[in-house]
Design a protein around this motif. Structure first.
Motif, PDB file in Angstrom:
ATOM      1  N   TYR A 113     -47.886 -28.213  57.062  1.00  0.00           N
ATOM      2  CA  TYR A 113     -49.168 -27.713  56.561  1.00  0.00           C
ATOM      3  C   TYR A 113     -49.231 -27.827  55.044  1.00  0.00           C
ATOM      4  O   TYR A 113     -50.191 -28.340  54.472  1.00  0.00           O
ATOM      5  CB  TYR A 113     -49.350 -26.261  57.010  1.00  0.00           C
ATOM      6  CG  TYR A 113     -50.617 -25.634  56.495  1.00  0.00           C
ATOM      7  CD1 TYR A 113     -51.791 -25.707  57.229  1.00  0.00           C
ATOM      8  CD2 TYR A 113     -50.656 -24.988  55.265  1.00  0.00           C
ATOM      9  CE1 TYR A 113     -52.970 -25.147  56.760  1.00  0.00           C
ATOM     10  CE2 TYR A 113     -51.822 -24.427  54.784  1.00  0.00           C
ATOM     11  CZ  TYR A 113     -52.979 -24.509  55.542  1.00  0.00           C
ATOM     12  OH  TYR A 113     -54.147 -23.972  55.057  1.00  0.00           O
ATOM     13  N   PRO A 390     -47.550 -19.100  58.715  1.00  0.00           N
ATOM     14  CA  PRO A 390     -48.779 -18.452  59.201  1.00  0.00           C
ATOM     15  C   PRO A 390     -48.559 -17.390  60.272  1.00  0.00           C
ATOM     16  O   PRO A 390     -49.057 -16.267  60.154  1.00  0.00           O
ATOM     17  CB  PRO A 390     -49.599 -19.631  59.731  1.00  0.00           C
ATOM     18  CG  PRO A 390     -49.153 -20.799  58.911  1.00  0.00           C
ATOM     19  CD  PRO A 390     -47.691 -20.574  58.678  1.00  0.00           C
ATOM     20  N   MET A 428     -52.791 -20.802  52.152  1.00  0.00           N
ATOM     21  CA  MET A 428     -52.407 -20.479  53.525  1.00  0.00           C
ATOM     22  C   MET A 428     -52.448 -18.972  53.757  1.00  0.00           C
ATOM     23  O   MET A 428     -53.003 -18.491  54.754  1.00  0.00           O
ATOM     24  CB  MET A 428     -51.003 -21.010  53.807  1.00  0.00           C
ATOM     25  CG  MET A 428     -50.420 -20.595  55.153  1.00  0.00           C
ATOM     26  SD  MET A 428     -48.633 -20.828  55.233  1.00  0.00           S
ATOM     27  CE  MET A 428     -48.075 -19.515  54.131  1.00  0.00           C
TER      28      MET A 428
END
Length: 469
Positions: A113, A390, A428
């Motif tokens: 990511y 996350p 994020m």
């Protein structure tokens, strides 16, 4: 990566109603400045403002998340520029090709990511990394970093970083920090962090050498315990004078105890002579953690604890490449009993602040949140290192919020040497928090205006308060 760039709703909730609320919350903080109160970017990068050398030394070699995964796939660390290994142009390209060849290893990880975010938003690389695109992506990044607008100071402005803390040895002269503070053209705050671990661990082979150096730099005689304490106090004052707001401590545990001066002096003398037992060395280290808290009540440095890492797990890698080369492994850790002595003495002391981080997420709801929910000095540190992902951030919010809410937490910590990943990591966190807050809104636990205020506070006033900024 999508041919059209990054999906705008990445990491936001899948439920349409919740996602709509999360979008509004995220957009309200999307462009807020970044406060980074704990990290490892070398201050000389900013003081010297030199161009970055190549894509590998900028993106791959400083990031242990990347090179440890490649090592697990069989790539030798020496081929990745780890541990100070010098790579020529051909070697740098080979290292980058290793990353591209193993790109699918990172599917489902935060590393993928972050890297995709950097590749698209910073470098304009939109093709998926692969063996076939290795040279083209390397060339594109090399072209971008050659420009003056990609030097470290320009990137600080572009990334919107207003506060950046580094991690520094107590014997460092902090000359790079002084140069930045004296430069009127440079407006962000780059602040040192006092990291005394090796000076507090009598069991280390280099302990006597380290404290001798500490004495030389501080001007104190560290030949006895009293002088050793004075030397640490002097260096802490020096760091405060150069803008430091916190001290950083990362031992295998956070057990604390108090020795009387006679016993501490005896063990210290034995440690200097190399005759202290393991039990004695451990006792003095646990005593010295309490001494750091005592000193913090005097000089005001926020005390941050990062326990639970088994350092240098693989001896051959340590011998070949040195420490901080990807093989520090988490272990379980206990806080409640361990900190009873320290908090009994200083937990309600005026001006004392303690931020508790962990690599063992089982203690978030059982120990850290309840401690932060009673002691005015204690803050629940955000997920870091292996947990700054996350799903883990979401689990952290669920684990601590019902006990301490949002305002007894630290704000997001990027904890990185990988400079270009800082905005991706903070973004994020903002997305994940927006989704969590949106869920509470649609469940009617509070109103959207509350969520918008909390989201802003999570990236502004909360880290400012936790780190006395």
């Amino acid at each position: 990566m999508s041919p059209n760039g990054l999906p705008p709703d990445r990491l936001l909730p899948a439920d349409p109603a919740t996602r709509d609320v999360a979008r509004r919350i995220y957009r309200s903080v999307q462009d807020q400045p970044i406060i980074s109160p704990h990290g490892h970017v070398p201050p000389e990068w900013l003081a010297q403002d030199l161009p970055f050398k190549d894509p590998t030394t900028l993106l791959l070699s400083p990031d242990h998340y990347i090179f440890r995964m490649l090592h697990a796939a069989g790539v030798p660390l020496g081929e990745l520029g780890v541990g100070g290994a010098e790579l020529d142009e051909a070697g740098s390209r080979r290292a980058w090709a290793h990353l591209c060849r193993h790109w699918d290893l990172f599917l489902g990880t935060p590393v993928r990511y972050w890297l995709e975010d950097q590749l698209v938003d910073i470098f304009g690389v939109t093709e998926r990394l692969s063996e076939a695109t290795a040279d083209a992506s390397y060339d594109r990044i090399a072209e971008v970093i050659a420009g003056d607008n990609f030097r470290p100071r320009a990137l600080m402005d572009r990334f919107g970083i207003t506060v950046l803390a580094t991690t520094d040895d107590p014997c460092d002269d902090l000359s790079h920090h002084a140069a930045l503070a004296a430069d009127d053209s440079f407006t962000p705050r780059v602040i040192p962090t006092f990291r005394p671990d090796k000076y507090l661990e009598p069991g280390r082979a280099d302990f006597a050498e380290s404290v001798t150096r500490l004495g030389e730099v501080s001007g104190e005689d560290t030949g006895d315990y009293a002088g050793y304490l004075r030397a640490l106090e002097a260096r802490r004052r020096y760091f405060v004078e150069h803008g430091a707001v916190s001290s950083d401590h990362s031992h295998v545990d956070v057990q604390t105890l108090t020795l009387d001066d006679g016993e501490a002096s005896q063990i210290y003398a034995a440690a200097l002579g190399g005759t202290a037992t393991e039990q004695e060395s451990t006792a003095l280290r646990r005593h010295m953690l309490g001494q750091m808290a005592r000193m913090a009540t005097d000089d005001g440095l926020v005390m941050t604890l990062h326990p639970g890492s088994y350092r240098n797990h693989h001896g051959p890698t340590l011998a070949a490449h040195g420490p901080d080369t990807g093989h520090d492994i988490p272990v379980g850790v206990e806080f409640t009993k361990g900190l009873a002595d320290l908090l009994g003495r200083y937990g309600t002391a005026e001006g004392f602040q303690l931020v508790l981080f962990t690599l063992d997420e089982t203690v978030f709801s059982r120990e850290i949140a309840p401690l932060a929910g009673f002691y005015p000095s204690v803050y629940a540190g955000a997920p870091w290192w292996f947990l700054d992902a996350p799903r883990a951030i979401g689990r952290y919010r669920a684990a601590v919020t019902e006990t301490v809410g949002f305002y007894r937490t630290s704000g997001f910590i990027d904890d990185t040497r990988a400079f270009c990943s800082i905005p991706a990591r903070h973004d994020m966190s903002r997305r994940v928090d927006a989704g969590y807050l949106a869920g509470l809104v649609v469940e009617h636990q509070f109103e959207e205006e509350d969520a918008l205020r909390i989201a802003t506070d999570l990236v502004t006033t909360i880290p400012q308060k936790a780190f006395k900024l």
